[in-house]
Design a protein around this motif. Structure first.
Motif, PDB file in Angstrom:
ATOM      1  N   THR B  99     -32.844 -62.597-133.457  1.00 29.62           N
ATOM      2  CA  THR B  99     -33.952 -61.632-133.371  1.00 29.62           C
ATOM      3  C   THR B  99     -33.569 -60.643-132.265  1.00 29.62           C
ATOM      4  OG1 THR B  99     -35.144 -62.662-131.562  1.00 29.62           O
ATOM      5  CG2 THR B  99     -35.541 -63.546-133.778  1.00 29.62           C
ATOM      6  N   SER B 100     -34.144 -59.443-132.321  1.00 36.50           N
ATOM      7  CA  SER B 100     -33.779 -58.437-131.313  1.00 36.50           C
ATOM      8  C   SER B 100     -35.002 -57.628-130.916  1.00 36.50           C
ATOM      9  CB  SER B 100     -32.711 -57.493-131.898  1.00 36.50           C
ATOM     10  OG  SER B 100     -32.473 -56.428-130.981  1.00 36.50           O
ATOM     11  N   CYS B 101     -35.343 -57.629-129.642  1.00 35.24           N
ATOM     12  CA  CYS B 101     -36.452 -56.792-129.135  1.00 35.24           C
ATOM     13  C   CYS B 101     -35.853 -55.650-128.330  1.00 35.24           C
ATOM     14  CB  CYS B 101     -37.347 -57.613-128.213  1.00 35.24           C
ATOM     15  SG  CYS B 101     -38.152 -58.935-129.101  1.00 35.24           S
ATOM     16  N   VAL B 102     -36.336 -54.468-128.554  1.00 38.26           N
ATOM     17  CA  VAL B 102     -35.807 -53.301-127.843  1.00 38.26           C
ATOM     18  C   VAL B 102     -36.965 -52.615-127.123  1.00 38.26           C
ATOM     19  CG1 VAL B 102     -34.555 -51.139-128.094  1.00 38.26           C
ATOM     20  CG2 VAL B 102     -34.072 -53.023-129.653  1.00 38.26           C
ATOM     21  N   VAL B 103     -36.819 -52.460-125.811  1.00 43.17           N
ATOM     22  CA  VAL B 103     -37.852 -51.763-125.024  1.00 43.17           C
ATOM     23  C   VAL B 103     -37.237 -50.454-124.561  1.00 43.17           C
ATOM     24  CG1 VAL B 103     -39.408 -51.881-123.057  1.00 43.17           C
ATOM     25  CG2 VAL B 103     -38.753 -53.985-124.256  1.00 43.17           C
ATOM     26  N   PRO B 109     -32.889 -40.659-125.977  1.00 42.08           N
ATOM     27  CA  PRO B 109     -32.394 -39.910-127.145  1.00 42.08           C
ATOM     28  C   PRO B 109     -32.215 -40.825-128.365  1.00 42.08           C
ATOM     29  CG  PRO B 109     -30.856 -39.758-125.289  1.00 42.08           C
ATOM     30  CD  PRO B 109     -31.924 -40.704-124.877  1.00 42.08           C
ATOM     31  N   LEU B 110     -32.785 -40.422-129.501  1.00 37.91           N
ATOM     32  CA  LEU B 110     -32.676 -41.237-130.713  1.00 37.91           C
ATOM     33  C   LEU B 110     -31.244 -41.276-131.219  1.00 37.91           C
ATOM     34  CD1 LEU B 110     -35.996 -40.326-132.532  1.00 37.91           C
ATOM     35  CD2 LEU B 110     -35.221 -42.589-131.804  1.00 37.91           C
ATOM     36  N   GLU B 111     -30.493 -40.236-130.955  1.00 38.93           N
ATOM     37  CA  GLU B 111     -29.088 -40.215-131.376  1.00 38.93           C
ATOM     38  C   GLU B 111     -28.341 -41.381-130.684  1.00 38.93           C
ATOM     39  OE1 GLU B 111     -26.962 -37.001-129.741  1.00 38.93           O
ATOM     40  OE2 GLU B 111     -25.062 -37.712-130.571  1.00 38.93           O
ATOM     41  N   THR B 112     -28.664 -41.608-129.410  1.00 33.11           N
ATOM     42  CA  THR B 112     -28.020 -42.732-128.696  1.00 33.11           C
ATOM     43  C   THR B 112     -28.492 -44.048-129.299  1.00 33.11           C
ATOM     44  OG1 THR B 112     -28.101 -41.366-126.715  1.00 33.11           O
ATOM     45  CG2 THR B 112     -27.620 -43.704-126.399  1.00 33.11           C
ATOM     46  N   LEU B 113     -29.810 -44.115-129.607  1.00 37.94           N
ATOM     47  CA  LEU B 113     -30.360 -45.366-130.160  1.00 37.94           C
ATOM     48  C   LEU B 113     -29.696 -45.693-131.494  1.00 37.94           C
ATOM     49  CD1 LEU B 113     -32.347 -47.666-129.805  1.00 37.94           C
ATOM     50  CD2 LEU B 113     -34.093 -46.269-130.957  1.00 37.94           C
ATOM     51  N   ARG B 114     -29.430 -44.642-132.283  1.00 35.97           N
ATOM     52  CA  ARG B 114     -28.763 -44.886-133.590  1.00 35.97           C
ATOM     53  C   ARG B 114     -27.372 -45.449-133.356  1.00 35.97           C
ATOM     54  NH1 ARG B 114     -31.273 -39.995-135.131  1.00 35.97           N
ATOM     55  NH2 ARG B 114     -32.949 -40.361-136.671  1.00 35.97           N
ATOM     56  N   ASP B 137     -38.777 -56.530-132.378  1.00 32.65           N
ATOM     57  CA  ASP B 137     -39.969 -55.830-131.876  1.00 32.65           C
ATOM     58  C   ASP B 137     -39.480 -54.587-131.144  1.00 32.65           C
ATOM     59  OD1 ASP B 137     -42.474 -55.132-131.187  1.00 32.65           O
ATOM     60  OD2 ASP B 137     -42.630 -56.532-129.480  1.00 32.65           O
ATOM     61  N   THR B 138     -40.285 -53.584-131.108  1.00 30.64           N
ATOM     62  CA  THR B 138     -39.929 -52.352-130.374  1.00 30.64           C
ATOM     63  C   THR B 138     -41.113 -51.926-129.526  1.00 30.64           C
ATOM     64  OG1 THR B 138     -38.592 -51.704-132.266  1.00 30.64           O
ATOM     65  CG2 THR B 138     -39.103 -49.990-130.660  1.00 30.64           C
ATOM     66  N   LYS B 139     -40.859 -51.636-128.279  1.00 34.05           N
ATOM     67  CA  LYS B 139     -41.917 -51.134-127.394  1.00 34.05           C
ATOM     68  C   LYS B 139     -41.369 -49.888-126.687  1.00 34.05           C
ATOM     69  CE  LYS B 139     -45.250 -54.351-127.571  1.00 34.05           C
ATOM     70  NZ  LYS B 139     -44.714 -55.060-128.769  1.00 34.05           N
ATOM     71  N   VAL B 140     -42.288 -48.973-126.296  1.00 33.17           N
ATOM     72  CA  VAL B 140     -41.864 -47.777-125.534  1.00 33.17           C
ATOM     73  C   VAL B 140     -42.670 -47.719-124.247  1.00 33.17           C
ATOM     74  CG1 VAL B 140     -41.719 -45.268-125.552  1.00 33.17           C
ATOM     75  CG2 VAL B 140     -41.281 -46.550-127.662  1.00 33.17           C
ATOM     76  N   ARG B 142     -43.556 -45.559-120.500  1.00 31.32           N
ATOM     77  CA  ARG B 142     -43.648 -44.159-120.048  1.00 31.32           C
ATOM     78  C   ARG B 142     -42.364 -43.784-119.311  1.00 31.32           C
ATOM     79  NH1 ARG B 142     -49.206 -43.782-119.892  1.00 31.32           N
ATOM     80  NH2 ARG B 142     -49.450 -45.414-118.298  1.00 31.32           N
ATOM     81  N   ARG B 143     -42.001 -42.531-119.380  1.00 29.31           N
ATOM     82  CA  ARG B 143     -40.781 -42.041-118.706  1.00 29.31           C
ATOM     83  C   ARG B 143     -40.810 -42.457-117.233  1.00 29.31           C
ATOM     84  NH1 ARG B 143     -37.534 -37.725-120.042  1.00 29.31           N
ATOM     85  NH2 ARG B 143     -39.018 -36.974-121.619  1.00 29.31           N
ATOM     86  N   GLY B 144     -39.720 -43.017-116.776  1.00 28.16           N
ATOM     87  CA  GLY B 144     -39.606 -43.371-115.359  1.00 28.16           C
ATOM     88  C   GLY B 144     -39.983 -44.820-115.076  1.00 28.16           C
ATOM     89  N   GLU B 145     -40.694 -45.443-116.066  1.00 29.61           N
ATOM     90  CA  GLU B 145     -41.081 -46.830-115.809  1.00 29.61           C
ATOM     91  C   GLU B 145     -39.954 -47.792-116.171  1.00 29.61           C
ATOM     92  OE1 GLU B 145     -44.648 -47.494-117.990  1.00 29.61           O
ATOM     93  OE2 GLU B 145     -45.949 -46.517-116.509  1.00 29.61           O
ATOM     94  N   LEU B 146     -38.910 -47.226-116.778  1.00 22.80           N
ATOM     95  CA  LEU B 146     -37.812 -48.087-117.262  1.00 22.80           C
ATOM     96  C   LEU B 146     -36.545 -47.245-117.196  1.00 22.80           C
ATOM     97  CD1 LEU B 146     -36.995 -50.684-119.019  1.00 22.80           C
ATOM     98  CD2 LEU B 146     -37.354 -49.185-120.975  1.00 22.80           C
ATOM     99  N   ASP B 147     -35.414 -47.881-116.911  1.00 20.12           N
ATOM    100  CA  ASP B 147     -34.174 -47.108-116.798  1.00 20.12           C
ATOM    101  C   ASP B 147     -33.470 -47.113-118.157  1.00 20.12           C
ATOM    102  OD1 ASP B 147     -31.916 -45.828-116.110  1.00 20.12           O
ATOM    103  OD2 ASP B 147     -31.005 -47.529-115.036  1.00 20.12           O
ATOM    104  N   GLY B 148     -33.986 -46.321-119.109  1.00 14.31           N
ATOM    105  CA  GLY B 148     -33.262 -46.166-120.376  1.00 14.31           C
ATOM    106  C   GLY B 148     -33.706 -47.166-121.420  1.00 14.31           C
ATOM    107  N   VAL B 149     -33.073 -48.320-121.482  1.00 16.47           N
ATOM    108  CA  VAL B 149     -33.372 -49.237-122.591  1.00 16.47           C
ATOM    109  C   VAL B 149     -33.066 -50.684-122.168  1.00 16.47           C
ATOM    110  CG1 VAL B 149     -31.014 -48.979-123.523  1.00 16.47           C
ATOM    111  CG2 VAL B 149     -32.859 -49.720-125.030  1.00 16.47           C
ATOM    112  N   ILE B 150     -33.835 -51.623-122.714  1.00 13.00           N
ATOM    113  CA  ILE B 150     -33.572 -53.060-122.534  1.00 13.00           C
ATOM    114  C   ILE B 150     -33.441 -53.671-123.929  1.00 13.00           C
ATOM    115  CG2 ILE B 150     -34.545 -55.272-121.799  1.00 13.00           C
ATOM    116  CD1 ILE B 150     -36.070 -53.831-119.634  1.00 13.00           C
ATOM    117  N   PHE B 151     -32.395 -54.486-124.105  1.00 14.01           N
ATOM    118  CA  PHE B 151     -32.261 -55.240-125.360  1.00 14.01           C
ATOM    119  C   PHE B 151     -32.498 -56.713-125.027  1.00 14.01           C
ATOM    120  CE2 PHE B 151     -30.404 -52.896-129.022  1.00 14.01           C
ATOM    121  CZ  PHE B 151     -30.321 -51.632-128.460  1.00 14.01           C
ATOM    122  N   SER B 152     -33.416 -57.351-125.740  1.00 13.23           N
ATOM    123  CA  SER B 152     -33.621 -58.787-125.544  1.00 13.23           C
ATOM    124  C   SER B 152     -33.389 -59.472-126.891  1.00 13.23           C
ATOM    125  CB  SER B 152     -35.054 -59.048-125.062  1.00 13.23           C
ATOM    126  OG  SER B 152     -35.248 -60.460-125.004  1.00 13.23           O
TER     127      SER B 152
END
Lengths: 371, 343, 86
Positions: B99-103, B109-114, B137-140, B142-152
């Motif tokens: 399973t993969s959760c992405v925060v 950038p969606l291009e990076t996410l792809r 699962d996917t969560k978003v 607010r800008r600045g509350e997270l440094d880019g992306v977390i994969f769990s």
């Protein structure tokens, strides 16, 4: 034929050098009637000695001490407090990784970053220029290190075209020969000879030590940082002690000449002037600090942001600070194990004296790598 | 080992996530506090639960890496390989499901996410049939509350026999499946913008195929395995030796390293034994089977540089000594992430 | 004191050189190299510290160091194999 470091790490040749060192130590011990104490004044020497586990193989009669040669060890709380005050006032502060975790009176730069300040780790002075170019407001480069690093800060400020106007320097640079003078003039010191740092001597030249030897009558050998360099340097040093002579010897000819790098020295003296310094544990070191000259006041963060520096905490005594014997350890008069805080109140994650902070600090290395 | 002060901390520190003693202290004090569940108390990278006539093996991992993309890999590939490798270290080489959760941070950038997702799919393909993301699962934020992306990521597998990471026995040979320090030094160089070019690349790769080969060659004589990720070879071996109550002797001359990693470590003043590896395994094997397992590893593409780097010996639990050829150095597991040094 | 690492100059462009450190390459500033009138050429070796070349490592200085080691320990070699040429 090239200077690939690996060729200076041949264990067989190391074993042969050790045998020669053992013979020299036996002669020196016979002549002195007891163990022979020598001092190196370089954190990178201690790092190399620990990395190759040399200490355990050194002859019993040789007492190899680490002197005040690691900028992290000797940078005192007020200098950290200044950088922390600027960072907490909202100025981006750039620092070498070595200084990030050195404790100030209240906090380190890493703690300031955790509290929201912008503190970035640099690997090269040139990165400070790039970051300043990409940052709208003023940027402060917390410039630390001895003469080898100070010349690169000087070159940065003298560059054509000059660095962007928003780049300022908070200098905590230091000049090691000044500290060697303090240690050598200490009558209680039992140090019979000095291993001088090869890369600093690349800048200053080994000629610099000739007046030192004339004044104190103790031999100085300039050595490099590979295991063979260190063993060869120690053998030459102890042989002089055994022969009862004192002169300067260069065991690092591939990098060190008599006059050193004149171009670098000229840059250093154009930008910096020496100043009395308060070094952690050793107290006053006349001419120990390097301060930006008046001609560079427009680059000096200590001048430009003097108001914000006033916010730095008054240098009150730190908890346990009075029990900390870093100074005695550095000057060869005590061992980390003699310190009441060693391994208890003073540990790598809760350092009191800077010798526990730096991965090259004598106390850190003793706790982690054993005596 | 030095005495461990009781856990009296009040706030989380960076060191609590660095794979060293502080992290283990946090886990013991906060997460394992009162539990008596043996699977949890094993503190293994993967839990092995008896199931039918074998075991259900389950593990989970969260990845935060900056920068998210680096030479040789990215956080997407890392999120799959980290979990596949933890399952493999327990001997569960056939992944049943992932399973993969992405925060994500607002504005990512969606291009990076792809690109990162394509990388997830490539890693799954490399890890064999069962390795596919079946839920997520996917969560978003607010800008600045997270440094880019977390994969769990969570992974599940079945295994008839499991290998633990506390099975070291005096006399065992210690093998490493390839070169040391590649991942950590690559990410450090990218993160600090050190501008190092050359063959410095992360080694992030799924190891289940390689471990299957090793287990086929060594069978029950493979006593323990662990992948030296956060905290590096020193961190992993210290933990394995502490759990098994044994000591370890390594030979520096036998440690495999690429020229690029060795040069980067020299330049940065960083000990390659304490930086993360993301495509290597430490394997403890009975001495009589060492040769066979080593040959099997070297025949596999991911194990061509495998080496016999030391021995397990009776001695103080967790003591790690390195023969440098000039003397002996005690290797100590660090709390802090390594930083480039200038002196 | 100061981490210095030797490397080989690959190319020079104004006051910057690309230096190979026996496995990785990095741009290095030449503002502190002695004898600027004798420009650095590809193939020369330099000592680098925090992104600056601070010393030209001349071939004869290198030979002197290696000869220095050879002479230093010749009495103690007692059957040790000679150093492996790189």
């Amino acid at each position: 034929m090239n200077p690939n470091p690996l060729q200076f790490r041949d264990p067989e040749r190391g074993a042969a050098l050790l045998r020669r060192l053992e013979r020299a130590v036996d002669r020196a011990v016979a002549r002195l009637g007891g163990p022979v104490s020598v001092m190196h004044v370089c954190g990178s020497h201690e790092q190399a000695i620990a990395r190759y586990g040399l200490r355990a193989r050194l002859p019993a009669g040789l007492d190899l001490r680490m002197g005040p040669g690691c900028p992290v060890c000797v940078t005192d709380a007020p200098e950290i407090d200044a950088a922390v005050a600027l960072a907490r006032s909202g100025l981006p502060v750039l620092t070498y990784g070595d200084m990030l975790r050195v404790p100030g009176t209240e906090m380190s730069l890493e703690d300031a970053r955790a509290a929201g300040a912008r503190v970035e780790v640099l690997y090269a002075a040139t990165q400070a220029v790039e970051i300043a170019r990409g940052t709208p407001g003023p940027v402060v480069f917390f410039a630390t290190g001895f003469e080898t690093t100070a010349v690169t800060t000087a070159a940065l400020l003298l560059a054509e075209p000059p660095p962007p106007e928003n780049l300022f320097v908070l200098s905590a640079h230091k000049w090691v020969p000044a500290a060697m003078e303090i240690v050598a003039s200490d009558r209680r010191s039992r140090i019979a000879g000095y291993l001088a740092a090869g890369h600093a001597a690349t800048i200053t030249g080994f000629g610099l030590f000739e007046p030192f030897v004339a004044r104190h009558g103790k031999p100085v050998v300039v050595a490099g940082f590979e295991p063979l360099d260190i063993l060869a340097g120690l053998a030459l040093l102890v042989e002089q002690i055994a022969d009862g002579v004192a002169r300067v010897e260069n065991a690092f000819p591939r990098c060190v000449s008599h006059e050193g790098n004149q171009r670098a020295l000229a840059a250093l003296h154009r930008v910096f002037d020496t100043d009395v310094g308060e070094w952690r544990g050793i107290a006053r070191v006349p001419d120990g600090n390097l301060r930006l000259r008046a001609a560079f006041a427009h680059r000096d963060a200590a001048v430009r942001f003097a108001d914000r520096l006033a916010a730095a905490p008054a240098p009150t005594a730190r908890a346990n600070a009075d029990d900390c014997i870093c100074g005695a350890i550095m000057s060869g008069r005590a061992d980390p194990a003699d310190c009441p805080l060693f391994g208890r109140a003073c540990r790598p994650d809760t350092p009191v004296g800077a010798c526990m902070v730096s991965t090259e600090g004598a106390c850190r290395i003793w706790l982690e790598h054993g005596p | 080992m030095t005495d461990r002060p009781p856990f009296a901390e009040t706030h989380v520190r960076l060191a609590h996530g660095a794979g060293g003693p502080a992290m283990r202290a946090l886990i013991d004090a906060v997460f394992l506090g009162q539990t008596r569940d043996p699977a949890a108390l094993a503190r293994a990278d993967a839990a092995c639960l008896p199931f039918g006539d074998g075991f259900l093996v389950i593990t989970t991992d969260a990845h935060v890496v900056s920068p998210p993309e680096f030479p040789g890999g990215d956080i997407g590939r890392l999120s799959i390989c980290g979990v596949v490798n933890d399952l493999a270290m327990a001997g569960a080489c056939d992944v049943a499901a992932l399973t993969s959760c992405v925060v994500l941070e607002e504005g990512f950038p969606l291009e990076t996410l792809r690109r990162l997702h394509a990388s997830v799919e490539r890693a799954c393909a490399e890890a064999g049939a069962g390795a596919r993301v079946v839920a997520g699962d996917t969560k978003v934020m607010r800008r600045g509350e997270l440094d880019g992306v977390i994969f769990s990521t969570t992974g599940v597998a079945f295994a008839n026999r499991v290998v633990r990471d506390d099975g070291l026995r005096p006399g065992d040979a210690l093998l490493i499946t390839g070169t040391i320090g590649d991942h950590g030094l690559t990410v450090l160089s990218a993160r600090h913008g050190l501008g190092l070019e050359g063959e410095l690349r992360s080694d992030v790769a799924p190891l289940n195929g390689l471990v299957k080969v090793a287990l086929a060659a060594g069978g029950a004589q493979v006593h323990a395995m662990k992948d030296p990720t956060r905290g590096g070879v020193t961190g992993a071996l210290t933990e394995m030796a502490e759990k098994a109550g044994v000591a370890v002797r390594l030979r520096e001359a036998a440690l495999p390293m690429t020229a690029a990693a060795r040069a980067a470590a020299e330049l940065l003043g960083i000990d390659p034994l304490i930086v993360a590896n993301e495509g290597k395994a430490l394997i403890a094997v009975a001495p009589e089977a060492a040769g066979t397992v080593l040959a099997a590893l070297r025949a596999h593409p991911l194990g061509h540089a495998a080496a016999h780097i030391g021995e397990v010996v009776a001695g103080p639990a967790g003591e790690l000594l390195l023969d440098t050829g000039f003397g002996t150095r005690r290797l100590v597991s660090r709390d802090a992430d390594p930083l480039p040094r200038i002196c | 004191m100061c981490l210095g690492v030797p490397g080989q100059v690959q190319s020079v462009d104004g006051n910057t050189a690309v230096v190979d450190f026996f496995g990785v390459r990095r741009a290095v500033c030449l503002d502190l190299i002695e004898e600027p009138e004798r420009p650095l050429v590809a193939g020369e070796h330099v000592l680098v510290h925090v992104g600056f070349a601070i010393r030209r490592i001349e071939p004869e200085d290198l030979e002197e160091t290696l000869a220095f080691f050879a002479s230093m320990s010749s009495e103690d070699l007692e059957g040790l194999t000679p150093p492996k040429p790189t």
